[in-house]
Design an enzyme around this catalytic site. Structure first.
Site, PDB file in Angstrom:
ATOM      1  N   LYS A  78      12.883 -21.306   0.324  1.00  0.00           N
ATOM      2  CA  LYS A  78      11.479 -21.212   0.727  1.00  0.00           C
ATOM      3  C   LYS A  78      10.945 -22.625   0.855  1.00  0.00           C
ATOM      4  O   LYS A  78      11.438 -23.553   0.183  1.00  0.00           O
ATOM      5  CB  LYS A  78      10.686 -20.474  -0.361  1.00  0.00           C
ATOM      6  CG  LYS A  78       9.379 -19.907   0.107  1.00  0.00           C
ATOM      7  CD  LYS A  78       9.558 -18.529   0.711  1.00  0.00           C
ATOM      8  CE  LYS A  78       8.247 -17.959   1.218  1.00  0.00           C
ATOM      9  NZ  LYS A  78       8.420 -16.589   1.727  1.00  0.00           N
ATOM     10  N   GLY A 178      -4.916  -3.495   2.095  1.00  0.00           N
ATOM     11  CA  GLY A 178      -4.501  -4.638   2.917  1.00  0.00           C
ATOM     12  C   GLY A 178      -4.036  -4.136   4.272  1.00  0.00           C
ATOM     13  O   GLY A 178      -2.838  -4.033   4.529  1.00  0.00           O
ATOM     14  N   GLY A 180      -3.256  -5.126   7.146  1.00  0.00           N
ATOM     15  CA  GLY A 180      -2.807  -6.223   8.008  1.00  0.00           C
ATOM     16  C   GLY A 180      -1.498  -5.843   8.662  1.00  0.00           C
ATOM     17  O   GLY A 180      -1.226  -4.656   8.885  1.00  0.00           O
ATOM     18  N   VAL A 182       1.632  -5.656   7.672  1.00  0.00           N
ATOM     19  CA  VAL A 182       2.490  -4.701   6.958  1.00  0.00           C
ATOM     20  C   VAL A 182       1.784  -3.354   6.838  1.00  0.00           C
ATOM     21  O   VAL A 182       2.333  -2.300   7.188  1.00  0.00           O
ATOM     22  CB  VAL A 182       2.847  -5.248   5.552  1.00  0.00           C
ATOM     23  CG1 VAL A 182       3.591  -4.200   4.743  1.00  0.00           C
ATOM     24  CG2 VAL A 182       3.668  -6.529   5.668  1.00  0.00           C
ATOM     25  N   GLY A 183       0.537  -3.381   6.355  1.00  0.00           N
ATOM     26  CA  GLY A 183      -0.177  -2.144   6.046  1.00  0.00           C
ATOM     27  C   GLY A 183      -0.440  -1.271   7.266  1.00  0.00           C
ATOM     28  O   GLY A 183      -0.249  -0.062   7.227  1.00  0.00           O
TER      29      GLY A 183
HETATM   30  P1  NAD Z   1      -1.660 -10.083   6.873  1.00  0.00           P
HETATM   31  O1  NAD Z   1      -2.391 -11.356   6.677  1.00  0.00           O
HETATM   32  O2  NAD Z   1      -1.328  -9.621   8.233  1.00  0.00           O
HETATM   33  O3  NAD Z   1      -2.488  -8.882   6.188  1.00  0.00           O
HETATM   34  C1  NAD Z   1      -3.002  -8.953   4.905  1.00  0.00           C
HETATM   35  C2  NAD Z   1      -4.227  -8.041   4.849  1.00  0.00           C
HETATM   36  O4  NAD Z   1      -4.669  -7.995   3.496  1.00  0.00           O
HETATM   37  C3  NAD Z   1      -5.410  -8.559   5.675  1.00  0.00           C
HETATM   38  O5  NAD Z   1      -5.971  -7.481   6.379  1.00  0.00           O
HETATM   39  C4  NAD Z   1      -6.395  -9.077   4.617  1.00  0.00           C
HETATM   40  O6  NAD Z   1      -7.749  -8.934   5.016  1.00  0.00           O
HETATM   41  C5  NAD Z   1      -6.082  -8.134   3.485  1.00  0.00           C
HETATM   42  N1  NAD Z   1      -6.487  -8.614   2.168  1.00  0.00           N
HETATM   43  C6  NAD Z   1      -6.521  -9.880   1.689  1.00  0.00           C
HETATM   44  N2  NAD Z   1      -6.978  -9.889   0.426  1.00  0.00           N
HETATM   45  C7  NAD Z   1      -7.225  -8.602   0.108  1.00  0.00           C
HETATM   46  C8  NAD Z   1      -7.705  -7.949  -1.044  1.00  0.00           C
HETATM   47  N3  NAD Z   1      -8.012  -8.637  -2.143  1.00  0.00           N
HETATM   48  N4  NAD Z   1      -7.847  -6.594  -1.028  1.00  0.00           N
HETATM   49  C9  NAD Z   1      -7.527  -5.894   0.065  1.00  0.00           C
HETATM   50  N5  NAD Z   1      -7.054  -6.456   1.196  1.00  0.00           N
HETATM   51  C10 NAD Z   1      -6.926  -7.775   1.208  1.00  0.00           C
HETATM   52  O7  NAD Z   1      -0.376 -10.204   5.940  1.00  0.00           O
HETATM   53  P2  NAD Z   1       0.956  -9.331   6.010  1.00  0.00           P
HETATM   54  O8  NAD Z   1       1.956 -10.031   6.838  1.00  0.00           O
HETATM   55  O9  NAD Z   1       0.597  -7.915   6.295  1.00  0.00           O
HETATM   56  O10 NAD Z   1       1.476  -9.473   4.508  1.00  0.00           O
HETATM   57  C11 NAD Z   1       0.878  -8.735   3.466  1.00  0.00           C
HETATM   58  C12 NAD Z   1       1.686  -8.933   2.201  1.00  0.00           C
HETATM   59  O11 NAD Z   1       3.014  -8.488   2.402  1.00  0.00           O
HETATM   60  C13 NAD Z   1       1.811 -10.399   1.735  1.00  0.00           C
HETATM   61  O12 NAD Z   1       1.879 -10.385   0.335  1.00  0.00           O
HETATM   62  C14 NAD Z   1       3.164 -10.819   2.286  1.00  0.00           C
HETATM   63  O13 NAD Z   1       3.726 -11.877   1.528  1.00  0.00           O
HETATM   64  C15 NAD Z   1       3.938  -9.535   2.106  1.00  0.00           C
HETATM   65  N6  NAD Z   1       5.081  -9.390   2.996  1.00  0.00           N
HETATM   66  C16 NAD Z   1       4.929  -9.487   4.341  1.00  0.00           C
HETATM   67  C17 NAD Z   1       6.027  -9.291   5.164  1.00  0.00           C
HETATM   68  C18 NAD Z   1       5.889  -9.314   6.674  1.00  0.00           C
HETATM   69  O14 NAD Z   1       6.857  -8.966   7.333  1.00  0.00           O
HETATM   70  N7  NAD Z   1       4.763  -9.689   7.228  1.00  0.00           N
HETATM   71  C19 NAD Z   1       7.282  -9.031   4.617  1.00  0.00           C
HETATM   72  C20 NAD Z   1       7.399  -8.926   3.224  1.00  0.00           C
HETATM   73  C21 NAD Z   1       6.284  -9.102   2.422  1.00  0.00           C
END
Ligand code: NAD
Length: 369
Positions: A78, A178, A180, A182-183
């Site tokens: 990382k 969340g 975003g 992933v969600g």
């Molecule tokens: P993203 O930035 O696209 O989405 C994150 C979402 O979470 C946003 O909508 C943001 O507004 C929301 N958020 C932030 N703080 C919050 C809170 N306190 N309560 C509720 N919602 C909140 O990020 P992502 O790529 O979807 O990643 C989300 C998580 O998953 C991170 O922890 C990331 O490390 C992990 N992750 C992502 C991937 C990937 O492929 N993108 C893979 C493995 C793990």
């Protein structure tokens, strides 16, 4: 112990690089290559003003375990760049390219996107030094966030979970914390299997509708730049409202440690599918297990993104990536949940044992001289 060796254990880290260029580019960064027994490490480059060596090491170790668990020919690493990711684009490009040049000779680290960096940053890195994953489609990449690779993998894990608890995806009530990358994709793929999204949140707060939120509509709202609280067909609340929402599947997809000893007793769900990294504290996972809630551990269930990156790196296609994600995450989830059922272990304990065993076996195939 010497501070430089404070994180060392039987797995690594193999090397820690401090990169500092006060004169020309202003680059300040750290690279941790944790363990490369399974192959050159893959792990994201995080850009934020408040990153740290400890954070970088913990994330690198998580990648070692995630990549080994997924059976990828890649170890864990990382990197972090100390900077504001909202820098003007030309300055950001200079910094990212400076970082790339600084790690050019560290061939056992392949950078990928993470918080604060994206596929454009990866394109700059690939152009500068010839290696990076998570590239734009135009240069042979498989845009993992656009296709929803991690959400797809979460659903593969949940499909297997239905054999281990009283859960059916069709008709299942889903909560996403969340909404975003992933969600939203997890919600989309679950809706395709007949599940109903009843609550979602982002950093603005939450939106709840026990009759079901329209996932495509909510995605349009988010992608149009509005927070979920602007979505009209539901009841607005704060983020905490999600903890009490009654459901079958609860997906944390935002921040670390959001489920902890203080709120683990309040969740009313059958399964937690960990989309975010380390969303539950250790203590909370034990409380949830004792309450009969099945927890699918992050580094098993959310490996879809890195599996996709690995398939891209080895020249595969998008459909190969999706099939590989389903196959690997499905099979790992079954192994972990079978160990839980047969040996009474927490899913995370079983998952850690499986991943560590794979890394230590791979280490026996290597010699360092
Ligand atoms: P993203 O930035 O696209 O989405 C994150 C979402 O979470 C946003 O909508 C943001 O507004 C929301 N958020 C932030 N703080 C919050 C809170 N306190 N309560 C509720 N919602 C909140 O990020 P992502 O790529 O979807 O990643 C989300 C998580 O998953 C991170 O922890 C990331 O490390 C992990 N992750 C992502 C991937 C990937 O492929 N993108 C893979 C493995 C793990």
């Amino acid at each position: 112990m010497e501070p430089a060796f404070q994180f060392c254990d039987e797995l690594g880290p193999e090397k820690i690089l401090h990169l500092y260029d006060p004169q020309d580019t202003g680059l300040k960064a750290i690279l941790v290559v944790d363990n490369v027994a399974t192959g050159p490490s893959i792990g994201g480059t995080r850009m934020a003003p408040d990153v740290s060596l400890e954070e970088c090491f913990r994330l690198a170790r998580a990648m070692t375990l995630k990549n080994a668990a997924a059976g990828l020919p890649h170890g864990g690493g990382k990197s972090v760049i100390f900077a504001d990711p909202r820098l003007p684009l030309p300055e950001k490009e200079n910094l990212v390219r400076a970082f790339a040049r600084a790690i050019e000779d560290v061939h056992d680290y392949i950078p990928g996107p993470d918080m604060g960096t994206d596929e454009t940053c990866m394109a700059w890195m690939r152009d500068s030094i010839g290696r990076a994953v998570g590239l734009p489609r135009e240069i042979g990449g498989i845009p993992l966030d656009e296709i929803g690779a991690t959400g797809w993998g979460l659903v593969a894990a949940l499909e297997v979970a239905t054999d281990f608890c009283d859960l059916q995806l069709s008709g299942a009530r889903v909560v996403v914390q969340g909404f975003g990358s992933v969600g939203m994709h997890a919600a989309r793929f679950l809706e395709e299997r007949g599940a109903i999204l009843v609550a979602a949140s982002d950093s603005s707060g939450s939106i709840v509708n026990p009759d079901g939120l329209d996932v495509a509509d909510l995605i349009r709202c988010k992608q149009g730049g509005d927070p979920v609280t602007e979505y009209a067909k539901g009841t607005r609340g704060d983020g905490d409202a999600l903890i009490d929402a009654e459901c079958d599947i609860w997906i944390p997809a935002a921040r670390p440690d959001v489920i902890n000893a203080d709120n683990a007793g309040r969740l009313r769900t059958k399964v937690i599918a960990q989309g975010a990294n380390i969303p539950c504290t250790e203590e909370a996972e034990r409380v949830l297990h004792d309450r009969g809630i099945l927890v699918l551990p992050d580094f098993i269930a959310n490996a879809g993104g890195v599996i996709c990156a690995s398939v891209e790196y080895h020249g595969g296609t998008e459909s190969q990536a999706l099939n590989t994600i389903s196959e690997k995450i499905g099979s790992n989830t079954r192994t972990v949940l079978s160990a839980m059922r047969e040996q009474g272990q927490l899913p995370r304990t079983a998952a850690m044992a499986m991943a560590r065993e794979r890394v230590t076996t791979a280490m026996q195939y290597r010699r360092y001289y």
